[in-house]
Design an enzyme around this catalytic site. Sequence first.
Site, PDB file in Angstrom:
ATOM      1  NE  ARG A  30      -5.588   1.252   9.120  1.00  0.00           N
ATOM      2  CZ  ARG A  30      -5.334   2.124   8.153  1.00  0.00           C
ATOM      3  NH1 ARG A  30      -6.229   3.065   7.845  1.00  0.00           N
ATOM      4  NH2 ARG A  30      -4.206   2.073   7.475  1.00  0.00           N
ATOM      5  CE  LYS A  51       0.373  -6.883   3.063  1.00  0.00           C
ATOM      6  NZ  LYS A  51       0.374  -5.414   2.975  1.00  0.00           N
TER       7      LYS A  51
END
Length: 467
Positions: free
Chosen positions: A320, A246
Amino acid sequence: MSDAAADADPSATIAELLPAGSDGTPVVCVPASGWEAGLAPAERAFAWATGFTGKAGSVAYLPAPDGGLARVLFGLGDPGAPGADPFVAGRLPGLMQPGVYRLEGAPDPATAALAWLLGSYRYDRYRTADKAMACLVAPEGVDAAEITRIARAVAMGRDLVNTPANDLGPAEIEAAARTVAERHGAAITVVSGADLAREYPLVHAVGAAAARAPRLIDISWGDDAAPRVTLVGKGVAFDTGGLDIKPSSAMLLMKKDMGGAAVALAAADMVMGAGLRVRLRVLIPAVENAVAGNAFRPGDVLRSRAGLSVEIGNTDAEGRLILADALALAEADDPALILDFSTLTGAARTALGPDLPAFFTEDEDLAASVAQAAARAHDPVWRLPLHRPYASLLDSKIADLNNVSNGPFAGAITAALFLRRFAPKTKRHGHFDLYGWNPSTKPGRPEGGEVQTARLAYDLLKSLYGG
């Protein structure tokens, strides 16, 4: 282990709710229209002189003849107006001097008392702060024990989200889970190391690069004969994004990426404290998504607990992955209901903003029950569709599916569709994609970590299964 969990004593971070009938300075709740009614002429003149109008959240401190505080006027605005905040009383702890107060005229005394406690929350582990608070006398007829139990569970969850990652990693998430389990006599098991790699390969892969070992936390509580309910919470203690790292600005709040775990623990604390008639299971995959030579890579293909192979399209879609293994475990128990909670996608925030978690389910009855619970608990969500044709966006040429879609669209929906692949037989499955943070202070919701949907989940289970 650090002292994060030990320091997070929720009773010390919210105000006290004193027994009904105790003495306290009256706080009189008044609407904007007709607030002057019932006031003595001198009180009315004093309130006018201070500019009090009954606007929502406004106060007027009415003096006693001896110069002390006789009572406080608190403006409700128009409680029936669109957008009126049911937690407006949550402003009061920040407006009152330390002392004891009692509410008069609150339209919903139980909600006002809860808002007061939630609004009194402080996170001051790293700074010296005055411990004195404005305490509230429980309004007559409300369940003070219930309100206190909910507020303390929320405070515990907020503490976890607010704690920086240097003091809250997978081991400290485990410690917090053990504290909750021990408080209610629940069983807890933790899988880590070689066993984790074998049984929960996606959890292991996501956490392998971190110096702090990943683990799968499993809490069980309640009567085996009761309906089986499983709560699953994403416990990413910090998310760098992995090799798809990120930008620095996107990492600033990544200590909150374990917000789903905090929600699951807070909701479980409420459920077990209330003694609801459920067989409760709480599953928390706890990891740190770090960067090292053994980090999982874009293009890797990983085998999941469910047997499905997953091509890694982006290592920053790690939540996820760990939820997938936990959901496969949850479904094997044949539960009546699965609820999963996660700070999963920026797409949900783009669509709904920080205050409104996205909710997904294929079960219409569950959707209606969730909407009703959200309204009762004043813990809002918004349902988004599980649009099945979008499942093709997760297609992979070399694996059963990719962990991200092949385009920029419908990111929250495709994430929810990914998770459904790992609990396909459980129709009553609710997925909550939340932000887990209050960007600014609102009544009852101080700036900082928030366990969005925890009170909703408790209200839902209470309505479905009772005590």
